[in-house]
Design a protein around this motif. Structure first.
Motif, PDB file in Angstrom:
ATOM      1  N   TYR A  64       3.861   8.764  -6.754  1.00 18.61           N
ATOM      2  CA  TYR A  64       3.352   8.996  -5.393  1.00 18.61           C
ATOM      3  C   TYR A  64       4.515   9.192  -4.413  1.00 18.61           C
ATOM      4  O   TYR A  64       4.495  10.101  -3.577  1.00 18.61           O
ATOM      5  N   LEU A  65       5.530   8.341  -4.547  1.00 17.73           N
ATOM      6  CA  LEU A  65       6.677   8.456  -3.637  1.00 17.73           C
ATOM      7  C   LEU A  65       7.435   9.760  -3.875  1.00 17.73           C
ATOM      8  O   LEU A  65       7.875  10.412  -2.920  1.00 17.73           O
TER       9      LEU A  65
ATOM     10  N   GLU B  95       0.847  -1.197   0.000  1.00 23.52           N
ATOM     11  CA  GLU B  95       0.000   0.000   0.000  1.00 23.52           C
ATOM     12  C   GLU B  95       0.886   1.252   0.000  1.00 23.52           C
ATOM     13  O   GLU B  95       1.864   1.339   0.740  1.00 23.52           O
ATOM     14  N   ASN B  96       0.568   2.189  -0.880  1.00 26.32           N
ATOM     15  CA  ASN B  96       1.449   3.339  -1.115  1.00 26.32           C
ATOM     16  C   ASN B  96       1.749   4.168   0.136  1.00 26.32           C
ATOM     17  O   ASN B  96       2.868   4.644   0.317  1.00 26.32           O
TER      18      ASN B  96
ATOM     19  N   LYS C 102       2.906   4.600  -8.665  1.00 22.50           N
ATOM     20  CA  LYS C 102       3.525   4.326  -7.354  1.00 22.50           C
ATOM     21  C   LYS C 102       4.809   5.148  -7.197  1.00 22.50           C
ATOM     22  O   LYS C 102       5.053   5.763  -6.153  1.00 22.50           O
TER      23      LYS C 102
END
Length: 390
Positions: free
Chosen positions: A187-188, A148-149, A184
């Protein structure tokens, strides 16, 4: 406008060698490591030092041999692993310790019987310990593709504070779709405090045939390291293919990313690794397969003979292949036959070509491929009045 450089992390000698039957001896590993440095990769993952005396010796020997490229040793998030890796890397000019653990709910629950807070604590401890030996520490979040992000961001932030210089975001099971994996990474980039202090890295497996696409999606969204192997060799269905990601970036300048790899050594390196590991490269393998620049369809052959770019987006010379191959089969047309006949010594007029072509089709229907030696037989059998130019 200058392009961003994506670091190429080659794990042929670690992840690649984990394939059953691919065990290399020390001399073979050193030859491949030396070639990888010549190829222009930025990091060589030389092995998993604690896994066996042989792996320890490999990392130690490669560390002594390699002059410019970073040499990396893999560990689990275990102090003994990390200490042994540091010992194996003590002679490396640019050592890196690669440590980490699983972060997905499945790994936390079933592998570690643990919880998220405890996993973060263990990750931080491992990175901090590795940092006491080397400046360059890479953290891997195993099964990040199914993590999960929000939790992934938390653990990334924590290990950056502990000193991690690279964050490896593996799609360990090859599950992700490119859009999902790219999102992903994005998002990071946008949600991890201190992300500018570390390099995001893609380590994608090929279980669904998406490893290259996922790695490129990651790079497009901010990752600046791709972990890959020569010929895409690796666990199960393999890893991201080095030659594929290099040439995708090179053939798509609008991506504005590139590598330091000398692409003209790709074909020869592919053959070297294939021979030493005893794993045949599939003929239709992109970039380095035997058929990557071979044409047997008459329509394709005619186009390539007139202008190579009609059916080839890569100049074969750019990856170390001498020339395109016109393969004669029952699907080949007159243009291909005339082209190959000229190479072996026959300059055919249109009328002569018509006669020879009829004989060629009869012959080709009985063979998978028509070779140069066969062309002489076909010409001799034909009733055309031919003048040899040989």
């Amino acid at each position: 406008m200058s392009k961003d450089i994506v670091q190429i992390f080659d794990t042929t000698l670690r992840d690649g060698e984990q394939v059953p039957g691919c065990k290399l001896d020390m001399e073979q590993k050193l030859v491949i490591a030396e070639r990888l440095e010549e190829l222009g990769v930025n990091i060589i993952e030389a092995g998993f030092p604690i896994s066996s005396p042989g792996d320890f010796k490999s990392v130690d020997s490669i560390s002594k041999l390699i002059k410019k490229t970073t040499v990396c040793g893999l560990t689990r998030a275990v102090e003994k692993d990390i200490k042994v890796a540091a010992e194996a890397l003590q002679h490396a000019k640019r050592p890196r310790i690669h440590t980490g653990l699983g972060t997905s709910e499945s790994h936390i629950k079933f592998k570690f019987n643990s919880n998220q807070d405890a996993i973060i604590e263990r990750a931080v401890k491992a990175v901090s310990y590795a940092k006491s030996f080397v400046e360059d520490v890479e953290f891997f979040a195993e099964d990040a593709g199914r993590t999960e992000n929000e939790f992934l961001a938390r653990i990334c932030e924590a290990v950056i504070k502990a000193g991690a210089t690279v964050l490896n975001i593996p799609d360990t099971t090859g599950y992700c779709l490119p859009e999902e994996y790219g999102s992903k990474i994005k998002y990071l980039k946008e949600n991890v405090t201190g992300i500018d202090k570390a390099v995001l890295s893609c380590h994608c497996h090929n279980d669904l045939g998406l490893a290259t696409a996922n790695s490129i999606a990651g790079a497009v969204n901010g990752a600046r390291q791709i972990e890959c192997t020569i010929n895409g060799i690796g666990e199960r269905a393999g890893n991201t293919s080095l030659e594929e990601v290099v040439m995708v970036m090179r053939q798509h300048p609008t991506l504005n990313i590139d590598t330091t790899v000398n692409s003209r050594l790709l074909f020869d390196t592919s053959r070297m690794v294939s021979q030493k590991m005893g794993v045949v490269v599939q003929p239709n393998k992109a970039i380095v397969g035997a058929n990557a620049f071979a044409h047997s369809s008459g329509i394709h052959q005619d186009g390539v003979i007139k202008n190579r770019e009609t059916y080839e987006i890569i100049d074969p010379a750019d990856v170390g292949v001498n020339e395109s191959s016109i393969v004669l089969t029952a699907r080949s047309g007159r243009a291909a036959l005339a082209y190959r006949a000229k190479i072996v010594g026959y300059e055919l007029t249109k009328t002569q070509l018509d006669d020879v072509y009829d004989e060629f089709l009869k012959f080709a229907d009985t063979r998978k491929e028509v070779l140069d030696a066969d062309i002489h037989q076909i010409v001799e059998t034909s009733k055309a009045d031919l003048q040899s130019v040989g």
